[in-house]
Scaffold this motif. Structure first.
Motif, PDB file in Angstrom:
ATOM      1  N   SER A 136       0.839  -1.202   0.000  1.00 23.05           N
ATOM      2  CA  SER A 136       0.000   0.000   0.000  1.00 23.05           C
ATOM      3  C   SER A 136       0.877   1.257   0.000  1.00 23.05           C
ATOM      4  N   SER A 137       0.241   2.395  -0.287  1.00 18.72           N
ATOM      5  CA  SER A 137       1.019   3.645  -0.296  1.00 18.72           C
ATOM      6  C   SER A 137       1.537   3.962   1.109  1.00 18.72           C
ATOM      7  N   GLU A 138       0.733   3.635   2.137  1.00 17.58           N
ATOM      8  CA  GLU A 138       1.178   3.864   3.521  1.00 17.58           C
ATOM      9  C   GLU A 138       2.394   2.989   3.839  1.00 17.58           C
ATOM     10  N   GLU A 139       2.342   1.731   3.399  1.00 17.45           N
ATOM     11  CA  GLU A 139       3.484   0.824   3.641  1.00 17.45           C
ATOM     12  C   GLU A 139       4.734   1.315   2.917  1.00 17.45           C
ATOM     13  N   LYS A 140       4.537   1.855   1.706  1.00 15.28           N
ATOM     14  CA  LYS A 140       5.698   2.356   0.944  1.00 15.28           C
ATOM     15  C   LYS A 140       6.317   3.555   1.657  1.00 15.28           C
ATOM     16  N   GLU A 141       5.463   4.420   2.214  1.00 17.38           N
ATOM     17  CA  GLU A 141       5.956   5.601   2.931  1.00 17.38           C
ATOM     18  C   GLU A 141       6.744   5.165   4.176  1.00 17.38           C
ATOM     19  N   HIS A 142       6.165   4.236   4.946  1.00 18.68           N
ATOM     20  CA  HIS A 142       6.855   3.716   6.141  1.00 18.68           C
ATOM     21  C   HIS A 142       8.188   3.083   5.755  1.00 18.68           C
ATOM     22  N   TYR A 143       8.179   2.356   4.637  1.00 22.61           N
ATOM     23  CA  TYR A 143       9.378   1.644   4.165  1.00 22.61           C
ATOM     24  C   TYR A 143      10.495   2.646   3.855  1.00 22.61           C
ATOM     25  N   ASN A 144      10.156   3.700   3.128  1.00 20.44           N
ATOM     26  CA  ASN A 144      11.177   4.696   2.763  1.00 20.44           C
ATOM     27  C   ASN A 144      11.681   5.433   3.999  1.00 20.44           C
TER      28      ASN A 144
END
Ligand SMILES: CC(C)(COP(=O)(O)OP(=O)(O)OC[C@H]1O[C@@H](n2cnc3c(N)ncnc32)[C@H](O)[C@@H]1OP(=O)(O)O)[C@@H](O)C(=O)NCCC(=O)NCCS
Length: 155
Positions: A136-144
């Motif tokens: 998800s976009s939230e997971e991608k943000e957390h990942y970065n």
């Protein structure tokens, strides 16, 4: 040829834990003790980390702990632990906790924190873990952002 490291998603190890605040969890004002809540959050994040790593994992650090609101005796506590990113042997777990009033069902966030765990091999040495594929976009943000936080911890 190097061993291929498998990839998993954050949802594969997402962990939900529920507790009730009893009098022996509370201070003299009937508020949930901070240390007890951190213990529950540590347990939920350890389950998450070990599910991801498929290894024993130990807590190495805990940061950005924020006690936003108090919980009271009788409240239902829900804790959600989700991995943001795996590095070589370590992984960052984002943990949030909510309190719910039994009668009114009012639910509010009481705490959030980032835990870092390290996976250990049979000799208690750090060992490689599966990588994370955020979806998800939230997971991608957390990942970065996890990479930035790891750099800050090193400092
Ligand atoms: C976890 C432990 C094995 C790591 O040992 P170490 O010699 O520091 O290992 P390394 O220097 O090789 O680091 C291993 C990983 O931990 C990470 N790490 C080390 N110190 C860290 C810190 N303060 N915060 C975040 N990550 C940290 C490193 O970045 C590395 O991650 P990577 O492999 O993904 O890049 C060791 O510190 C230990 O046993 N600590 C006690 C754990 C414990 O008792 N916890 C409570 C009970 S669960």
């Amino acid at each position: 040829m190097p061993k291929k490291i498998k990839t998993k998603t954050p949802s594969d190890s997402e962990t939900l834990m529920t507790e009730v605040v009893y009098p022996n969890d509370a201070n003299p004002m009937g508020m949930l003790q901070g240390g007890r809540l951190i213990q529950w959050m540590d347990t939920a994040s350890a389950i998450c980390a070990q599910t991801h790593a498929e290894k024993i994992a130990v807590t190495v650090s805990l940061d950005k702990v924020l006690f936003k609101n108090p919980a009271k005796i009788g409240d239902i506590i829900t804790i959600k632990a989700k991995i943001t990113r795996a590095f070589d042997t370590s992984m960052e777990i984002f943990v949030r906790a909510w309190a719910r009033k039994v009668i009114s069902m009012e639910t509010y966030m009481i705490n959030e924190a980032y835990f870092t765990f390290v996976a250990l091999d049979d000799n208690a040495k750090p060992t490689l873990i599966p990588q994370i594929r955020p979806v998800s976009s939230e997971e991608k943000e957390h990942y970065n952002d996890a990479l930035i936080r790891k750099g800050q911890r090193k400092k």
